[in-house]
Design a protein around this motif. Structure first.
Motif, PDB file in Angstrom:
ATOM      1  N   VAL A 168     -20.883   6.322 -10.462  1.00  0.00           N
ATOM      2  CA  VAL A 168     -20.577   5.253  -9.507  1.00  0.00           C
ATOM      3  C   VAL A 168     -19.218   4.643  -9.812  1.00  0.00           C
ATOM      4  N   ASP A 169     -18.943   4.451 -11.094  1.00  0.00           N
ATOM      5  CA  ASP A 169     -17.657   3.872 -11.504  1.00  0.00           C
ATOM      6  C   ASP A 169     -17.188   4.556 -12.783  1.00  0.00           C
ATOM      7  N   PRO A 170     -16.279   5.526 -12.688  1.00  0.00           N
ATOM      8  CA  PRO A 170     -15.795   6.240 -13.877  1.00  0.00           C
ATOM      9  C   PRO A 170     -15.071   5.344 -14.876  1.00  0.00           C
ATOM     10  N   ASN A 171     -14.703   4.144 -14.461  1.00  0.00           N
ATOM     11  CA  ASN A 171     -13.979   3.231 -15.344  1.00  0.00           C
ATOM     12  C   ASN A 171     -14.865   2.126 -15.911  1.00  0.00           C
ATOM     13  N   PHE A 172     -16.163   2.316 -15.839  1.00  0.00           N
ATOM     14  CA  PHE A 172     -17.083   1.309 -16.375  1.00  0.00           C
ATOM     15  C   PHE A 172     -17.116   1.462 -17.894  1.00  0.00           C
TER      16      PHE A 172
END
Length: 495
Positions: free
Chosen positions: A172-176
């Motif tokens: 969902v969010d690769p930068n989480f």
């Protein structure tokens, strides 16, 4: 920490804090006051980075501008909790509960309820499962919802499901960033150390202004015996955030592992002074006791345990320390009576019947006490039996590096019972991960001496001497290494 329970607690706290406002799926503003919302987002970001004092101040300013901003109150209550300011936490949590009840937007209210359900003192504590189920249907890709799902006990106790859950968040969010932290600890506990380092590098890349990524990386390196690199990571962490106490404790632990006892103790005592009077003091004291235990500093551990008993007479772990100290002074029966009384009380706790982890920890405590008591009072053969039992209790549930204390004590008992070959079999897997464990290296060398293996003994001695290169001049390990070298030198060269 360190450890799966800590990971679970961390995940729950992240849910409660509100993690990242940038992941809200609704387009409505949380506040009509733009400055209040901006301060709320900044304060929450500070909390997630463990800049707790900054978080309290910014979130307080946000609430002054918008007293109805529930999200600011939720995050502020968590910051007070992490600071050990119990009264402020309880007051702020009451406000957070009340403000959440006033929210009129159903989705926003449910998200707030979900965060608060992670806190046992919240009125929403029992609503977590039902709220999560509803939100999974309505907004399955919401970060709050996915983190809450990843934090469910059935997932947190299953490494495969845990990995899938945190990887799902990255889809969902690769930068989480925190997903990489969680995955890094998961691989550390699996024994995949290089993979753990790769995840921690990604965590640090995505959160360059935070102290925790360096602390996490330092912990992995410390487990591997890469103490100089670990030291630098902890120093970086403290430079970013001087009051990041857990990096300071880890830094002190690195020095203890290297035989720099004076330097390590000085740092640990300064940390204690900094947190004195707060509820955080208890947690710091426990970490310091563990540091002394893992460094085999029995006198320091006993001193700290005695102080802990005096300060926290009603804490659950106090009972264990009291029983252990009685056994250490040669009164195992009195120690066992104390331990039995505590076990009886602990088993009456509702969590004992309903929580497998709680139940396992209670039984493990009993096994560890019996083994430690035997070290002080029983013959080597009995010590072997008790340490084997204690190790078997944790073998499948503790990460390998948390088993080293048990393996080392078992190996000592095996050697003293005339089985140096079996002792070496317990020690060798430890050295494959960390070849710089001073006390274990000394023991391995003596096992080789007992076996008449001069070359093997010399190999272990060389590793020991390299591990002592930065140790204090008066560190006990130096004198013992010199005695060991003399002993090996007296062995026939053909052996």
């Amino acid at each position: 920490m360190k450890w799966m329970v800590l990971v679970l607690v961390t995940a729950l706290v992240l849910i409660a804090a509100g993690l990242m406002f940038g992941h809200r799926t609704d387009t409505d503003s949380l506040s009509e006051n733009d400055e209040a919302q901006a301060l709320c987002e900044e304060g929450t970001a500070d909390y997630n980075a463990l800049r707790l004092h900054d978080a309290v101040n910014k979130l307080g300013q946000s609430l002054e501008l918008d007293p109805a901003l529930a999200e600011a109150s939720i995050a502020r209550s968590l910051a007070f909790a992490r600071l050990g300011q119990t009264d402020n936490f309880e007051t702020e949590l009451d406000r957070a509960d009340s403000l959440t009840a006033l929210l009129t937007d159903p989705r926003r209210r449910m998200l707030a309820e979900l965060r608060l359900s992670a806190l046992s003192m919240s009125r929403y504590y029992t609503m977590g499962d039902s709220v999560l189920a509803a939100l999974e249907q309505e907004i399955p890709n919401n970060i709050f919802v996915l983190v809450a799902k990843a934090s469910q006990p059935d997932i947190m106790t299953d490494p495969v499901l845990q990995e899938k859950a945190w990887q799902r968040i990255l889809e969902v969010d690769p930068n989480f960033a925190n997903s990489y932290n969680m995955l890094g600890y998961l691989e550390l506990h699996r024994g995949n150390y290089d993979q753990s380092i790769e995840y921690m590098k990604k965590y640090a890349f995505l959160a360059p202004d935070q102290a925790n990524p360096h602390d996490s990386m330092g912990e992995v390196l410390m487990v591997m015996g890469r103490y100089e690199e670990a030291e630098q990571e902890f120093i970086k962490s403290v430079k970013i955030q001087p009051d990041f106490y857990f990096s300071l404790i880890n830094l002190g632990s690195v020095y203890l592992h290297r035989g720099q006892i004076a330097k390590g103790k000085d740092i640990l005592e300064k940390v204690r002074a900094e947190v004195r009077g707060s509820t955080l003091e208890r947690q710091v004291d426990l970490e310091i006791i563990n540091a002394f235990v893992n460094s085999d500093l029995d006198e320091e551990m006993d001193r700290m345990a005695a102080e802990f008993i005096a300060r926290y007479p009603d804490e659950r772990v106090t009972c264990f320390y009291r029983a252990m100290r009685l056994a250490a002074v040669g009164d195992p029966d009195a120690g066992r009576a104390v331990m039995d009384s505590c076990l009886t009380d602990w088993r009456k706790d509702a969590a004992y019947a309903g929580d497998a982890n709680f139940r396992r920890n209670i039984e493990n405590a009993q096994g560890r006490f019996e083994a430690i008591s035997a070290d002080y009072n029983a013959a080597p053969a009995e010590r072997v039996t008790r340490w084997k039992k204690a190790l078997d209790q944790v073998r499948e549930v503790y990460p390998f590096h948390y088993q080293w204390f048990y393996r080392y004590r078992l190996a000592k008992a095996l050697r003293e019972s005339g089985r140096p070959d079996k002792a070496l079999a317990e020690l060798r897997p430890m050295f494959e991960v960390n070849p710089r464990q001073i006390n274990a290296l000394e023991l391995a060398a003596y096992c080789s001496v007992d076996l008449g293996d001069r070359a093997g003994a010399q190999t272990w001695l060389s590793l020991l001497q390299r591990s002592l290169k930065d140790a204090d001049p008066d560190f006990y390990g130096r004198e013992r290494a010199a005695t060991l070298a003399t002993r090996i030198g007296e062995m026939p060269t053909g052996m």
